[in-house]
Design a protein around this motif. Sequence first.
Motif, PDB file in Angstrom:
ATOM      1  N   THR A 136      20.220 -14.312   7.147  1.00  0.00           N
ATOM      2  CA  THR A 136      20.649 -12.674   7.144  1.00  0.00           C
ATOM      3  C   THR A 136      19.373 -12.100   6.540  1.00  0.00           C
ATOM      4  N   THR A 137      19.206 -12.332   5.163  1.00  0.00           N
ATOM      5  CA  THR A 137      17.995 -11.666   4.441  1.00  0.00           C
ATOM      6  C   THR A 137      16.665 -11.381   5.373  1.00  0.00           C
ATOM      7  N   THR A 138      16.392 -12.266   6.182  1.00  0.00           N
ATOM      8  CA  THR A 138      15.103 -12.331   6.985  1.00  0.00           C
ATOM      9  C   THR A 138      15.130 -11.338   8.075  1.00  0.00           C
ATOM     10  N   PHE A 184      17.278  -8.860   7.918  1.00  0.00           N
ATOM     11  CA  PHE A 184      17.489  -7.588   7.232  1.00  0.00           C
ATOM     12  C   PHE A 184      15.906  -6.937   6.897  1.00  0.00           C
ATOM     13  N   ASN A 185      15.261  -8.007   6.388  1.00  0.00           N
ATOM     14  CA  ASN A 185      13.943  -7.475   6.137  1.00  0.00           C
ATOM     15  C   ASN A 185      13.058  -7.115   7.321  1.00  0.00           C
ATOM     16  N   LEU A 186      13.213  -7.708   8.459  1.00  0.00           N
ATOM     17  CA  LEU A 186      12.690  -7.472   9.756  1.00  0.00           C
ATOM     18  C   LEU A 186      13.106  -5.977  10.284  1.00  0.00           C
ATOM     19  N   ARG A 187      14.480  -5.630   9.977  1.00  0.00           N
ATOM     20  CA  ARG A 187      15.061  -4.326  10.194  1.00  0.00           C
ATOM     21  C   ARG A 187      14.530  -3.230   9.384  1.00  0.00           C
ATOM     22  N   LEU A 188      14.343  -3.465   8.210  1.00  0.00           N
ATOM     23  CA  LEU A 188      13.768  -2.409   7.226  1.00  0.00           C
ATOM     24  C   LEU A 188      12.325  -2.263   7.684  1.00  0.00           C
ATOM     25  N   ARG A 189      11.510  -3.332   8.111  1.00  0.00           N
ATOM     26  CA  ARG A 189      10.166  -3.211   8.446  1.00  0.00           C
ATOM     27  C   ARG A 189      10.165  -2.409   9.756  1.00  0.00           C
ATOM     28  N   CYS A 190      10.893  -2.358  10.708  1.00  0.00           N
ATOM     29  CA  CYS A 190      10.920  -1.981  11.889  1.00  0.00           C
ATOM     30  C   CYS A 190      11.225  -0.226  11.841  1.00  0.00           C
ATOM     31  N   THR A 191      12.023   0.039  10.647  1.00  0.00           N
ATOM     32  CA  THR A 191      12.364   1.407  10.418  1.00  0.00           C
ATOM     33  C   THR A 191      11.570   1.980   9.396  1.00  0.00           C
ATOM     34  N   GLY A 192      10.286   1.370   9.346  1.00  0.00           N
ATOM     35  CA  GLY A 192       9.302   2.214   8.254  1.00  0.00           C
ATOM     36  C   GLY A 192       9.383   1.951   6.748  1.00  0.00           C
ATOM     37  N   VAL A 193      10.410   0.859   6.341  1.00  0.00           N
ATOM     38  CA  VAL A 193      10.629   0.715   4.987  1.00  0.00           C
ATOM     39  C   VAL A 193       9.923  -0.451   4.543  1.00  0.00           C
ATOM     40  N   ASN A 194       9.348  -0.308   3.343  1.00  0.00           N
ATOM     41  CA  ASN A 194       8.896  -1.588   2.772  1.00  0.00           C
ATOM     42  C   ASN A 194       9.902  -2.245   1.920  1.00  0.00           C
ATOM     43  N   PRO A 195       9.925  -3.545   2.426  1.00  0.00           N
ATOM     44  CA  PRO A 195      11.020  -4.460   1.858  1.00  0.00           C
ATOM     45  C   PRO A 195      10.808  -4.492   0.461  1.00  0.00           C
ATOM     46  N   ASP A 196       9.593  -4.667  -0.010  1.00  0.00           N
ATOM     47  CA  ASP A 196       8.998  -4.756  -1.627  1.00  0.00           C
ATOM     48  C   ASP A 196       9.460  -3.580  -2.415  1.00  0.00           C
ATOM     49  N   ASP A 197       9.824  -2.323  -1.608  1.00  0.00           N
ATOM     50  CA  ASP A 197      10.393  -1.207  -2.359  1.00  0.00           C
ATOM     51  C   ASP A 197      11.902  -1.047  -2.192  1.00  0.00           C
ATOM     52  N   HIS A 198      12.566  -2.098  -1.671  1.00  0.00           N
ATOM     53  CA  HIS A 198      13.906  -2.015  -1.356  1.00  0.00           C
ATOM     54  C   HIS A 198      14.677  -2.983  -2.280  1.00  0.00           C
ATOM     55  N   VAL A 213      16.671  -5.237  -1.371  1.00  0.00           N
ATOM     56  CA  VAL A 213      16.741  -6.638  -0.718  1.00  0.00           C
ATOM     57  C   VAL A 213      15.610  -7.570  -1.281  1.00  0.00           C
ATOM     58  N   LYS A 214      14.563  -6.973  -2.041  1.00  0.00           N
ATOM     59  CA  LYS A 214      13.550  -7.970  -2.600  1.00  0.00           C
ATOM     60  C   LYS A 214      14.333  -8.713  -3.713  1.00  0.00           C
ATOM     61  N   SER A 215      15.227  -8.185  -4.562  1.00  0.00           N
ATOM     62  CA  SER A 215      15.923  -9.040  -5.426  1.00  0.00           C
ATOM     63  C   SER A 215      16.596  -9.825  -4.946  1.00  0.00           C
ATOM     64  N   GLU A 216      17.224  -9.829  -3.689  1.00  0.00           N
ATOM     65  CA  GLU A 216      18.093 -10.707  -2.842  1.00  0.00           C
ATOM     66  C   GLU A 216      17.321 -12.083  -2.699  1.00  0.00           C
ATOM     67  N   ILE A 217      15.964 -11.533  -2.230  1.00  0.00           N
ATOM     68  CA  ILE A 217      15.141 -12.551  -1.734  1.00  0.00           C
ATOM     69  C   ILE A 217      14.525 -13.411  -2.748  1.00  0.00           C
ATOM     70  N   GLU A 218      14.255 -12.830  -3.881  1.00  0.00           N
ATOM     71  CA  GLU A 218      14.085 -13.558  -5.026  1.00  0.00           C
ATOM     72  C   GLU A 218      15.105 -14.597  -5.822  1.00  0.00           C
ATOM     73  N   ARG A 219      16.284 -13.915  -5.658  1.00  0.00           N
ATOM     74  CA  ARG A 219      17.537 -14.654  -6.106  1.00  0.00           C
ATOM     75  C   ARG A 219      17.590 -16.045  -4.862  1.00  0.00           C
ATOM     76  N   LEU A 220      17.163 -15.805  -3.732  1.00  0.00           N
ATOM     77  CA  LEU A 220      17.429 -16.786  -2.791  1.00  0.00           C
ATOM     78  C   LEU A 220      16.345 -17.952  -3.153  1.00  0.00           C
ATOM     79  N   ASP A 221      15.213 -17.502  -3.678  1.00  0.00           N
ATOM     80  CA  ASP A 221      14.051 -18.337  -3.873  1.00  0.00           C
ATOM     81  C   ASP A 221      14.547 -19.271  -4.973  1.00  0.00           C
ATOM     82  N   VAL A 222      15.361 -18.860  -6.043  1.00  0.00           N
ATOM     83  CA  VAL A 222      15.860 -19.551  -7.264  1.00  0.00           C
ATOM     84  C   VAL A 222      16.788 -20.630  -6.408  1.00  0.00           C
TER      85      VAL A 222
END
Length: 120
Positions: free
Chosen positions: A71-73, A75-89, A91-100
């Motif tokens: 789901t996160t991946t 959504f990350n792709l959707r952000l990129r396709c709409t011109g939003v940098n996921p690192d500035d969104h 969702v980055k904290s969710e990705i970090e939480r998933l890594d833990v």
Amino acid sequence: MEGGGEGSSSAAAAAGVVPKSAMDAVKQALAHLEELKPQLEEMLSLAQPEVLAQMQPLKRAKVMYMLAEATTTIFNLRLRCTGVNPDDHRVKSEIERLDVYKEKLQRCMDRSKGKHPVPY
């Protein structure tokens, strides 16, 4: 507008505003997403409460992690396709939480297989 009214602007857009290589990449990405659809539907079927209830806890945790990761991946792709940098969104904290959680899940799976016992 010069030379032909409304139709000429859409013709101009189709004739090169977006490079052919970019359009080919978008078409290929869409085709890949369509290929993923059956697997995603199968994964979602695993999230049914009655299915989850029948799983061993470690298997259930793995399935839930995989659903969150997929789901996160997407959504990350959707952000990129709409011109939003996921690192500035956020969702980055969710990705970090998933890594833990991925690390914790891997430790649990290793312990269940008798590999690398980690004392708590």
